[in-house]
Design an enzyme around this catalytic site. Structure first.
Site, PDB file in Angstrom:
ATOM      1  N   HIS A 100       0.806  -1.228   0.000  1.00 60.34           N
ATOM      2  CA  HIS A 100       0.000   0.000   0.000  1.00 60.34           C
ATOM      3  C   HIS A 100       0.836   1.274   0.000  1.00 60.34           C
ATOM      4  O   HIS A 100       0.301   2.370  -0.221  1.00 60.34           O
ATOM      5  CB  HIS A 100      -0.977  -0.007   1.180  1.00 60.34           C
ATOM      6  CG  HIS A 100      -2.287   0.655   0.884  1.00 60.34           C
ATOM      7  ND1 HIS A 100      -3.428   0.445   1.615  1.00 60.34           N
ATOM      8  CD2 HIS A 100      -2.647   1.547  -0.086  1.00 60.34           C
ATOM      9  CE1 HIS A 100      -4.429   1.171   1.115  1.00 60.34           C
ATOM     10  NE2 HIS A 100      -3.974   1.858   0.082  1.00 60.34           N
ATOM     11  N   ASP A 160      -9.947  -0.286   3.869  1.00 60.09           N
ATOM     12  CA  ASP A 160      -8.764  -0.950   4.434  1.00 60.09           C
ATOM     13  C   ASP A 160      -9.087  -1.421   5.846  1.00 60.09           C
ATOM     14  O   ASP A 160      -9.873  -0.794   6.551  1.00 60.09           O
ATOM     15  CB  ASP A 160      -7.628   0.094   4.487  1.00 60.09           C
ATOM     16  CG  ASP A 160      -6.238  -0.507   4.531  1.00 60.09           C
ATOM     17  OD1 ASP A 160      -6.058  -1.557   5.180  1.00 60.09           O
ATOM     18  OD2 ASP A 160      -5.328   0.089   3.936  1.00 60.09           O
ATOM     19  N   HIS A 209      -6.715  -1.308   7.889  1.00 54.81           N
ATOM     20  CA  HIS A 209      -5.739  -0.475   8.607  1.00 54.81           C
ATOM     21  C   HIS A 209      -5.845   0.984   8.167  1.00 54.81           C
ATOM     22  O   HIS A 209      -6.272   1.257   7.042  1.00 54.81           O
ATOM     23  CB  HIS A 209      -4.319  -0.978   8.329  1.00 54.81           C
ATOM     24  CG  HIS A 209      -4.150  -2.458   8.531  1.00 54.81           C
ATOM     25  ND1 HIS A 209      -4.317  -3.371   7.502  1.00 54.81           N
ATOM     26  CD2 HIS A 209      -3.882  -3.171   9.647  1.00 54.81           C
ATOM     27  CE1 HIS A 209      -4.125  -4.599   7.978  1.00 54.81           C
ATOM     28  NE2 HIS A 209      -3.868  -4.519   9.267  1.00 54.81           N
ATOM     29  N   ASP A 257      -3.127   3.040   8.008  1.00 59.55           N
ATOM     30  CA  ASP A 257      -1.916   3.377   7.245  1.00 59.55           C
ATOM     31  C   ASP A 257      -1.508   4.833   7.448  1.00 59.55           C
ATOM     32  O   ASP A 257      -1.095   5.516   6.515  1.00 59.55           O
ATOM     33  CB  ASP A 257      -2.118   3.078   5.746  1.00 59.55           C
ATOM     34  CG  ASP A 257      -2.330   1.601   5.466  1.00 59.55           C
ATOM     35  OD1 ASP A 257      -2.071   0.775   6.366  1.00 59.55           O
ATOM     36  OD2 ASP A 257      -2.761   1.274   4.341  1.00 59.55           O
ATOM     37  N   HIS A 263       4.427   0.569   4.220  1.00 64.76           N
ATOM     38  CA  HIS A 263       3.040   0.363   3.784  1.00 64.76           C
ATOM     39  C   HIS A 263       2.026   0.702   4.878  1.00 64.76           C
ATOM     40  O   HIS A 263       0.828   0.740   4.597  1.00 64.76           O
ATOM     41  CB  HIS A 263       2.801  -1.054   3.214  1.00 64.76           C
ATOM     42  CG  HIS A 263       2.744  -2.163   4.227  1.00 64.76           C
ATOM     43  ND1 HIS A 263       2.107  -3.355   3.989  1.00 64.76           N
ATOM     44  CD2 HIS A 263       3.265  -2.252   5.476  1.00 64.76           C
ATOM     45  CE1 HIS A 263       2.232  -4.145   5.057  1.00 64.76           C
ATOM     46  NE2 HIS A 263       2.927  -3.509   5.956  1.00 64.76           N
ATOM     47  N   ASP A 309      -7.425  -1.531  -0.327  1.00 65.96           N
ATOM     48  CA  ASP A 309      -6.548  -2.575   0.188  1.00 65.96           C
ATOM     49  C   ASP A 309      -7.412  -3.831   0.296  1.00 65.96           C
ATOM     50  O   ASP A 309      -8.432  -3.826   0.993  1.00 65.96           O
ATOM     51  CB  ASP A 309      -6.007  -2.138   1.555  1.00 65.96           C
ATOM     52  CG  ASP A 309      -4.941  -3.059   2.106  1.00 65.96           C
ATOM     53  OD1 ASP A 309      -5.059  -4.295   1.914  1.00 65.96           O
ATOM     54  OD2 ASP A 309      -4.003  -2.552   2.744  1.00 65.96           O
ATOM     55  N   ASP A 338      -7.188  -6.268   1.968  1.00 65.75           N
ATOM     56  CA  ASP A 338      -7.384  -6.782   3.329  1.00 65.75           C
ATOM     57  C   ASP A 338      -8.608  -6.174   3.999  1.00 65.75           C
ATOM     58  O   ASP A 338      -8.959  -6.558   5.122  1.00 65.75           O
ATOM     59  CB  ASP A 338      -6.118  -6.651   4.182  1.00 65.75           C
ATOM     60  CG  ASP A 338      -5.798  -5.243   4.666  1.00 65.75           C
ATOM     61  OD1 ASP A 338      -6.692  -4.369   4.684  1.00 65.75           O
ATOM     62  OD2 ASP A 338      -4.627  -5.011   5.040  1.00 65.75           O
ATOM     63  N   GLU A 364      -1.990  -4.884  -2.124  1.00 62.59           N
ATOM     64  CA  GLU A 364      -1.749  -5.921  -1.108  1.00 62.59           C
ATOM     65  C   GLU A 364      -2.251  -7.308  -1.510  1.00 62.59           C
ATOM     66  O   GLU A 364      -2.447  -8.164  -0.639  1.00 62.59           O
ATOM     67  CB  GLU A 364      -2.321  -5.500   0.253  1.00 62.59           C
ATOM     68  CG  GLU A 364      -1.720  -4.200   0.819  1.00 62.59           C
ATOM     69  CD  GLU A 364      -0.350  -4.359   1.476  1.00 62.59           C
ATOM     70  OE1 GLU A 364       0.094  -5.519   1.675  1.00 62.59           O
ATOM     71  OE2 GLU A 364       0.288  -3.328   1.773  1.00 62.59           O
TER      72      GLU A 364
HETATM   73 MN   LIG Z   1      -3.437  -0.622   3.588  1.00 65.08          MN
END
Ligand SMILES: [Mn+2]
Length: 310
Positions: free
Chosen positions: A106, A133, A135, A137, A150, A237, A239, A282
């Site tokens: 990312h 996402d 996260h 980030d 990332h 992302d 994830d 990712e």
């Molecule tokens: Mn990310």
């Protein structure tokens, strides 16, 4: 059914840009993401929607083994890659083409989004940023516990962190805090919670999706990111999606969006007509099963570009 379609507007033009970079992560493998996406049905699905797809290849990324042993070697290399990527996405957007940037980890969003921001800044416009996402980030080299870049692209786009990486756009910061919205957060560091609060960023967690439903969350997220902007860069992302559905990702976290929620998010993004560019990051083929995660990404992109069930 005709297989040849002349787009009526530039809405039908998409450019694929690969960024085979995993220097921002400790786990290896996401550098193979662009290959996994190209092997998937992505181009076929977009073509079926009448979209003209131009694949411009990969941004050059140095091999990890060729980096110096200096502590900031990865950060410097990522800055170089992001600077080139920003030029590629800015050129596409100037030409009225929507880039789909295939990572890579990312950290590349610090470049892709900077390029979109630059192209609109030339017209006196700002852009919104929708961050899907697990996260946030939003660490900086100072706050990060892992040092992994990332985990920092949102911070760099907001003008924080490593100055050369935070200054890739022709506007500073590339993204204003009021134009950034997170959707689907579920794994945050304490420093990230503090940064989100201090900057006043609108952040929808998985709890918000559970309680309000995805539609309500997405509509508010798009309303915020499109207010006072030319439209929205979607940084996706994989994830964000639950690892049961998307196992091949760099940093899997349980409790993510379902396949249907992810499709609905994409459909709502398409209906908004506001998407300027998209990152798909990712995807990690090493952890995947028979390219399922890249295929899911291709499917979701089709929804984001107008595929309908009926
Ligand atoms: Mn990310």
């Amino acid at each position: 059914m005709s297989t040849v379609h002349t787009p009526l507007s530039t809405d039908g033009l998409v450019q694929l840009i690969g960024v085979p970079l995993d220097l921002g992560a400790s786990r290896r493998g996401v550098d193979m993401g662009p290959s996994a996406m190209r092997i998937s049905s992505l181009v076929q699905q977009l073509s079926r929607l009448g979209i003209t797809v131009q694949d411009v290849g990969n941004v050059t990324v140095p091999e990890r083994a060729t980096l110096s042993g200096a502590p900031d070697a990865a950060l410097l290399a990522i800055t170089q890659v992001c600077a080139e990527l920003a030029q590629w996405t800015a050129t596409a957007v100037r030409d009225g083409v929507r880039p789909i940037v295939m990572g890579g980890d990312h950290s590349i969003a610090a470049g892709s989004v900077a390029g979109t921001a630059t192209a609109f800044a030339e017209k006196g416009q700002r852009i919104g940023l929708l961050w899907l996402d697990a996260h946030a980030d939003i660490n900086t080299p100072e706050t990060s516990l892992s040092g992994n870049v990332h985990g920092m692209p949102a911070a760099h786009l907001l003008g924080l962190g490593h100055p050369p990486l935070a200054q890739l756009a022709s506007v500073y910061p590339a993204i204003r805090p009021e134009h950034l919205v997170y959707v689907g957060l579920r794994d945050l560091d304490e420093a990230e919670r503090e940064a989100i609060r201090a900057l006043g960023i609108r952040a929808f967690t998985m709890r918000d999706i559970d309680e309000r439903g995805l539609r309500s969350v997405m509509e508010e997220a798009l309303q915020i990111t499109t207010t006072g902007t030319a439209g929205v860069h979607v940084s996706f992302d994989l994830d964000w999606v639950d690892p049961a559905v998307a196992p091949g990702v760099g940093t899997p976290v349980q409790g993510g969006a379902t396949r249907r929620e992810a499709h609905l998010a994409m459909e709502i993004i398409h209906d908004s007509g506001a998407m300027l560019a998209m990152d798909l990051v990712e995807v990690n083929p090493i952890l995947d099963h028979r390219n399922a995660t890249a295929e899911l990404a291709a499917d979701l992109v089709a929804s984001a570009f107008g595929r309908r069930i009926l």
